[in-house]
Design a protein around this motif. Structure first.
Motif, PDB file in Angstrom:
ATOM      1  N   GLN A   1     111.479 125.451  54.338  1.00  0.00           N
ATOM      2  CA  GLN A   1     111.620 124.201  53.592  1.00  0.00           C
ATOM      3  C   GLN A   1     112.063 124.470  52.165  1.00  0.00           C
ATOM      4  O   GLN A   1     111.615 125.418  51.523  1.00  0.00           O
ATOM      5  CB  GLN A   1     110.288 123.452  53.570  1.00  0.00           C
ATOM      6  CG  GLN A   1     110.348 122.121  52.854  1.00  0.00           C
ATOM      7  CD  GLN A   1     109.003 121.408  52.844  1.00  0.00           C
ATOM      8  OE1 GLN A   1     107.958 122.034  52.726  1.00  0.00           O
ATOM      9  NE2 GLN A   1     109.046 120.097  52.988  1.00  0.00           N
TER      10      GLN A   1
ATOM     11  N   VAL B   1     113.641 119.269  52.195  1.00  0.00           N
ATOM     12  CA  VAL B   1     114.418 119.303  53.432  1.00  0.00           C
ATOM     13  C   VAL B   1     114.003 120.531  54.236  1.00  0.00           C
ATOM     14  O   VAL B   1     113.886 121.628  53.698  1.00  0.00           O
ATOM     15  CB  VAL B   1     115.935 119.326  53.137  1.00  0.00           C
ATOM     16  CG1 VAL B   1     116.744 119.558  54.408  1.00  0.00           C
ATOM     17  CG2 VAL B   1     116.356 118.047  52.459  1.00  0.00           C
TER      18      VAL B   1
ATOM     19  N   THR C   1     113.868 119.683  47.370  1.00  0.00           N
ATOM     20  CA  THR C   1     114.296 118.493  48.104  1.00  0.00           C
ATOM     21  C   THR C   1     113.401 118.173  49.290  1.00  0.00           C
ATOM     22  O   THR C   1     113.526 117.100  49.880  1.00  0.00           O
ATOM     23  CB  THR C   1     115.739 118.671  48.617  1.00  0.00           C
ATOM     24  OG1 THR C   1     115.763 119.752  49.545  1.00  0.00           O
ATOM     25  CG2 THR C   1     116.700 118.927  47.470  1.00  0.00           C
TER      26      THR C   1
END
Length: 191
Positions: A175, A181, A179
């Motif tokens: 990860q 993401v 962000t």
């Protein structure tokens, strides 16, 4: 007896009765010849071979040239990825940096030990990732075959698509801390 002079490829070095040929040399008849330019050095015989004769090698620098061998753990940078394999540039053997450039390939069947038929290379590695891998074999004339099937092998450092160093979440996800993401990778288990 050590020769401290520079030798060129084709120079006769020693008799095979006295020495064993090592890296940077070859045998023709009953003599050992240089296959590279450098300085010939002799080393104690390797216990694994059972040979009692010292090994002669031609060194290009002061240090013995280290090359990957099957079973070695290497650190490499992924350079290319396609659906069947990932290419990598080898950087270190264990903690010793390599002075020469070597390439390796991780085939689809060498990414992990289970569910081999479900492996997707794009979900395991991306160009720029640093990986820990085991050398499986010498491969072809251009590349070593590498494996990340062991738990301690896989991606050890990766940057997200945003450019931030990622943190591992599980053995198959990392990860981006900025962000949030999540991206798929074959992550190396840390000790």
């Amino acid at each position: 007896m050590e020769k401290s002079v520079l030798v060129c490829p084709g120079d006769k070095l020693f008799s095979t009765a006295e020495y064993t040929a090592g890296r940077g040399t070859y045998i023709k008849g009953k003599h050992i010849y240089a296959s590279a330019a450098g300085i010939p050095k002799s080393f104690a015989p390797e216990a694994a071979t059972g040979d009692k004769k010292p090994v002669v090698e031609v060194l290009r620098g002061e240090a013995r040239i280290k090359t990957p061998e099957p079973g070695n753990i290497v650190i490499a940078r992924i350079t290319k990825v396609n659906p069947r394999l990932a290419s990598a540039s080898l950087l270190c053997i264990n903690t010793q940096p390599l002075s020469d450039s070597f390439t390796g390939i991780i085939r689809q069947q060498d990414v992990r030990a289970t569910e081999i038929d479900k492996v997707e290379i794009y979900s395991s590695f991306r160009p720029g990732d640093l990986i820990r891998a085991q050398v499986v074999s010498l491969g072809d004339s251009r590349s070593y075959f590498l494996s990340t099937a062991r738990n301690d092998c896989g991606v050890v450092y990766a940057k997200s698509t945003s450019g931030y160093p990622m943190i591992p979440l599980s053995w198959q996800e990392m990860q981006c801390p900025q962000t949030k993401v999540v991206e798929k990778r074959k992550v190396a288990k840390t000790v």
